[in-house]
Write an enzyme that holds these catalytic residues in place. Sequence first.
Site, PDB file in Angstrom:
ATOM      1  N   HIS A   1      16.582 -39.036 -22.931  1.00 41.14           N
ATOM      2  CA  HIS A   1      16.623 -37.867 -21.771  1.00 41.14           C
ATOM      3  C   HIS A   1      15.564 -38.050 -20.991  1.00 41.14           C
ATOM      4  CE1 HIS A   1      17.503 -34.690 -19.236  1.00 41.14           C
ATOM      5  NE2 HIS A   1      16.934 -33.760 -20.086  1.00 41.14           N
TER       6      HIS A   1
ATOM      7  N   ASN B   1      43.505 -28.351 -21.581  1.00 39.10           N
ATOM      8  CA  ASN B   1      42.564 -28.369 -20.410  1.00 39.10           C
ATOM      9  C   ASN B   1      42.055 -29.736 -20.405  1.00 39.10           C
ATOM     10  OD1 ASN B   1      43.023 -25.516 -19.877  1.00 39.10           O
ATOM     11  ND2 ASN B   1      41.843 -25.323 -21.777  1.00 39.10           N
TER      12      ASN B   1
ATOM     13  N   HIS C   1      22.849 -26.752 -25.559  1.00 42.58           N
ATOM     14  CA  HIS C   1      22.952 -28.196 -25.819  1.00 42.58           C
ATOM     15  C   HIS C   1      21.660 -29.077 -26.439  1.00 42.58           C
ATOM     16  CE1 HIS C   1      20.628 -28.081 -21.830  1.00 42.58           C
ATOM     17  NE2 HIS C   1      20.446 -29.301 -22.093  1.00 42.58           N
TER      18      HIS C   1
ATOM     19  N   HIS D   1      24.061 -31.578 -20.008  1.00 44.98           N
ATOM     20  CA  HIS D   1      22.973 -30.689 -20.002  1.00 44.98           C
ATOM     21  C   HIS D   1      23.629 -29.267 -19.684  1.00 44.98           C
ATOM     22  CE1 HIS D   1      20.170 -33.781 -21.434  1.00 44.98           C
ATOM     23  NE2 HIS D   1      20.840 -34.741 -20.798  1.00 44.98           N
TER      24      HIS D   1
ATOM     25  N   HIS E   1       9.344 -32.227 -22.911  1.00 48.20           N
ATOM     26  CA  HIS E   1      10.206 -33.111 -22.815  1.00 48.20           C
ATOM     27  C   HIS E   1       9.405 -34.640 -22.933  1.00 48.20           C
ATOM     28  CE1 HIS E   1      12.964 -30.427 -20.778  1.00 48.20           C
ATOM     29  NE2 HIS E   1      14.069 -31.223 -20.931  1.00 48.20           N
TER      30      HIS E   1
HETATM   31 MN    MN Z   1      18.677 -30.839 -21.500  1.00 48.84          MN
END
Ligand code: MN
Length: 268
Positions: free
Chosen positions: A87, A70, A81, A77, A216
């Site tokens: 990021h 495939n 993950h 993300h 984050h």
């Molecule tokens: Mn992420």
Amino acid sequence: MTDGLGNAGDLLARLAANLASGGVEIVDLTHTLTPEFPVIVLPAEFGQCQPFRMEEVSRYDARGPGWYWNTITVSEHAGTHFDAPAHWISGRNLPNATVDALDPQTLVAPAVVLDFSAESAADEDFLLTRAHVEAWEAEHGAIPPRSWVLLRTDWSRHVGTPRYLNLREDGAHSPGPDADAVRFLVEERNILGFGTETVGTDAGQGGHLDPPYPAHFILHGAGRCGLQCLANLDRLPPRGALVFAAPLKIRHGSGSPLRGLALVPGGS
Ligand code: MN
């Protein structure tokens, strides 16, 4: 080589023997990647992450009589993950901040599992605080440096239902850490990174915290990493697991789907 814990060659031989005997078990921390697997939804004015796509090239047919394969299209993300420091804008000028530049020596690391599944069941917007982390440490001991800290919420059980993203008019509602908790883990425990069962390392309403999306912002600004959409955290001990979390080596990549694995003592 020796490290004070015995001969490393012997250690690997014992590990191999224990894997064969079941003395060490491998827990799969990964959800199956499908087009239906939910991806994070941002406010409409922002670019959106596309769901996973898979197109068949051939399957033992006229397009390829002896083989099946495939072509996949996948966001960095999507699914279970890895988030690299680049990021987030706070990590953009750090060295070695993209997935291709990460030191492989850091991709295998101990993990602690903080079980706040009951709190998350009672409060969909549960925020993990420094006090929660300290209470966990009072019971289980200090979080070792260079560890993954994995927040167990049992949110992975909601995959396949609207409850997973839990989107309402005012955004997503799911648990995550507050800024003080993340700062404590980074600055006073020197963690490698933070992992969650939810679609992001931040709470669904984390955009309203200070700073916005503190996991984050703080983790990546300090060169630390994130893991999301983890599965089977309920099969890990509070401490003692060894996690293999290696993203694809995408040039300048900000993250990547991965097959996350945890080695745990057998019978746990
Ligand atoms: Mn992420």
